[in-house]
Write an enzyme that holds these catalytic residues in place. Sequence first.
Site, PDB file in Angstrom:
ATOM      1  N   HIS A 199      44.961  69.860  21.334  1.00 22.89           N
ATOM      2  CA  HIS A 199      45.519  71.479  21.485  1.00 22.89           C
ATOM      3  C   HIS A 199      46.454  71.193  22.944  1.00 22.89           C
ATOM      4  CE1 HIS A 199      42.051  74.244  19.577  1.00 22.89           C
ATOM      5  NE2 HIS A 199      42.488  73.166  19.110  1.00 22.89           N
TER       6      HIS A 199
ATOM      7  N   GLU B 182      46.759  72.591  25.410  1.00 25.03           N
ATOM      8  CA  GLU B 182      46.305  73.070  26.795  1.00 25.03           C
ATOM      9  C   GLU B 182      45.729  71.710  27.274  1.00 25.03           C
ATOM     10  OE1 GLU B 182      45.901  75.122  24.097  1.00 25.03           O
ATOM     11  OE2 GLU B 182      45.074  76.936  24.756  1.00 25.03           O
TER      12      GLU B 182
ATOM     13  N   CYS C  89      41.521  78.693  23.413  1.00 28.03           N
ATOM     14  CA  CYS C  89      40.147  78.914  22.582  1.00 28.03           C
ATOM     15  C   CYS C  89      38.920  78.453  23.634  1.00 28.03           C
ATOM     16  CB  CYS C  89      39.996  77.906  21.746  1.00 28.03           C
ATOM     17  SG  CYS C  89      39.938  75.954  22.043  1.00 28.03           S
TER      18      CYS C  89
ATOM     19  N   CYS D 246      39.501  74.800  25.381  1.00 29.47           N
ATOM     20  CA  CYS D 246      40.350  74.746  26.308  1.00 29.47           C
ATOM     21  C   CYS D 246      40.068  75.601  27.510  1.00 29.47           C
ATOM     22  CB  CYS D 246      41.790  75.189  25.755  1.00 29.47           C
ATOM     23  SG  CYS D 246      42.555  74.191  24.273  1.00 29.47           S
TER      24      CYS D 246
END
Lengths: 149, 149
Positions: free
Chosen positions: B58, B60, B88, B91
């Site tokens: 992801h 992040e 999410c 993260c």
Amino acid sequence: MDRTLENNDEIYMREALREAQAAARDGEIPIGAVIVSNGVIIAKAHNLTEQLQDTTAHAEMLAITSATNYLGSKYLTRCTLYVTVEPCPMCAAALCWSQIDRVVYGAADPKRGYSRFSPSLLHPKTEISAGILQDECSAIITEFFKKIR
Amino acid sequence: MDRTLENNDEIYMREALREAQAAARDGEIPIGAVIVSNGVIIAKAHNLTEQLQDTTAHAEMLAITSATNYLGSKYLTRCTLYVTVEPCPMCAAALCWSQIDRVVYGAADPKRGYSRFSPSLLHPKTEISAGILQDECSAIITEFFKKIR
């Protein structure tokens, strides 16, 4: 769970413990993980947060990335992760995204473990087994902190 | 929050949006992130889960690893992460481990956002700001899914 599966769980958790021992030798908090697919270990990893100076470098995260590279697939369906300590919320949520079949952990982590935050961080289809070789998985951590304090 | 900080938030969120646009061009769910330290962008990243076939990739997570590499420190104190969509749980928990000062996100994610699971996934000292350029951050996702369906 039948007895064969239980024995296999101990065999794979011993491999995860070996990874944890390698972490301890490198001055890392000793947590190890392996991922098994069709009876074969496809990824092994240990905590590398100090060496990489990266808080995302937990054993489980490195094992997930390694296993997805090996399989060429971002999903770990039909795989089992063995990890010496209960995953933290980051690792549990990463395992959720991976849709892994099964997660087996040794020692519980009442402070930082995912279950204190929300059991639903893991995928509803993921089977969880806890407490495999928990005394050994816990002892290696206790020993590590005794030595560095 | 004073007006200067608010304006800066928009400036940095535009950079995160640029990252999201780059993700969309590559067929990735368009989420982008930047990390700012002392007024300087020290990391930029976008979602790479398809390209890397890795669900941990992801925006992040990649930005955190990149920023810790840049700083040579596993902690992101005095840093702010800007991300186009609410993080999410994976993260959010990674940001918690990093002890980041501040997290600014654009669009809320009622289904997969961390706050649905537990607001305490983020560090208690981390300041959260939501809704910066939320319409643009949300529109780029809606557009993406319209095109691929």
